[in-house]
Every structure is written in C-alpha cells, then in structure tokens.
Scaffold this motif. Structure first.
Motif, short mmCIF file in Angstrom:
data_model
loop_
_atom_site.label_atom_id
_atom_site.label_comp_id
_atom_site.label_asym_id
_atom_site.label_seq_id
_atom_site.Cartn_x
_atom_site.Cartn_y
_atom_site.Cartn_z
N ILE A 179 2.21 -1.42 -6.25
CA ILE A 179 1.93 -0.37 -5.27
C ILE A 179 0.56 0.21 -5.56
O ILE A 179 0.30 0.67 -6.68
N LYS A 181 11.14 7.63 -4.98
CA LYS A 181 10.06 7.47 -5.96
C LYS A 181 10.57 7.07 -7.33
O LYS A 181 9.82 6.54 -8.14
N ASN A 192 -2.86 2.65 -4.11
CA ASN A 192 -3.26 3.73 -3.22
C ASN A 192 -4.69 3.46 -2.76
O ASN A 192 -5.64 4.00 -3.30
N GLU A 193 -4.81 2.60 -1.77
CA GLU A 193 -6.09 2.20 -1.21
C GLU A 193 -6.00 2.35 0.31
O GLU A 193 -4.91 2.44 0.86
N SER A 194 -7.13 2.29 0.96
CA SER A 194 -7.12 2.27 2.42
C SER A 194 -6.66 0.88 2.85
O SER A 194 -7.32 -0.10 2.55
N GLN A 241 -0.42 2.22 -8.77
CA GLN A 241 0.45 3.38 -8.92
C GLN A 241 1.73 3.03 -9.69
O GLN A 241 2.36 3.89 -10.29
N TYR A 262 0.84 -1.20 0.00
CA TYR A 262 0.00 0.00 0.00
C TYR A 262 0.87 1.24 0.00
O TYR A 262 1.98 1.26 0.50
N TRP A 263 0.33 2.29 -0.61
CA TRP A 263 1.05 3.55 -0.81
C TRP A 263 1.60 4.10 0.50
O TRP A 263 2.73 4.56 0.57
N ASP A 264 0.78 4.05 1.57
CA ASP A 264 1.22 4.57 2.87
C ASP A 264 2.48 3.85 3.35
O ASP A 264 3.40 4.47 3.89
#
Length: 140
Positions: A113, A69, A115-117, A90, A58-60
């Motif tokens: 990767i 990056k 970007n979800e919760s 992503q 996950y992105w976080d």
C-alpha cells in the motif's frame, strides 16, 4: 515406495471474446487494464504489469474499499520505481480479489500500500500472474 497420482487441477479460463473488443482498437503495445471485484466493490483502472515485481494498491483505493486499518501490516522494505526513485510504503495487506462476472476465480493477494498520486487504483504484477498460473503471450 508408494506413488499417488493427482489429476491436474481444473481452473476456468479467463478469456477475451469479440464483444470485449467492441469500440476498442487494440494495439500490440497497449497496456492491459481490467476491472475486478474486491471487498464487495467493483474496482476499475487496474493495470496488469508483467514487469512489476509487486502488487501495489494506492492509499486512496485502500481507504475507498473501507479496509479495516488493522489489516495493514508493517512493511520495512522499500519500493523502487523504474527510475530508481524510492516510494514510501505504508504497509501491506492481504485482500481477496475476484476475476470474472460470476466469481470465476477468487484469490487472496498481498498488496503493498503506497500513498502516491495514482494513475491506476491497483498495479497487479508478476506475483499475481504466477498465482493465477497465467501465461503471458506476446506476438513475435
């Protein structure tokens, strides 16, 4: 014709011992959640999912690991959840992951990767299990 013999590779076992179950009531249908070392950080809340066809981060977690990056590569495919819902990817990145308290085994793994919760930081699926040459045993 020349035949060469290569002895089998010796890889350390990754096992669970009695102390790992202290305070835990294991059930046959529980998920396997582990922690590992990635990018010099101890990462918790990693789900090992033998039904997943991808390793997902996950992105976080990606940002929290301070991954440059420029290591994120373009990914043109889609990731589909089991309810047939597409998740925007992503990109993907190859990052090292270490199993065991004393660096028992370190591998470079490709992660999609997203970007979800997150409910977990990382999902480790069949690609990792295959690379580890892991045998998943279910009780019959």
């Amino acid at each position: 014709m020349t035949v060469s013999f290569q002895p089998p590779r010796s890889t350390p076992d990754i096992i669970f011992v009695d102390v790992d179950f202290k305070g835990v009531s294991p059930h046959d249908n529980d998920v396997v959640v582990i922690f590992v070392e990635m990018m010099g950080f101890n990462i918790q809340h990693i789900l090992v999912d033998q039904d997943s066809s991808a390793n997902v981060m996950y992105w976080d977690a990606f940002i929290g690991l301070k991954v440059p990056k420029d290591l994120l590569s373009l990914y043109l495919g889609a990731l589909v959840r089991f309810v047939m819902e597409e998740i925007e990817v992503q990109g993907y990145a190859g990052l090292e992951i270490t199993f065991g308290n004393e660096g028992v085994k370190t591998l470079t793994i490709q992660y999609l990767i997203v970007n979800e919760s997150p409910s977990y930081n990382v999902f480790l699926g069949r690609p990792l299990l295959n690379k580890l040459e892991a045998i998943v045993r279910r009780r019959i």
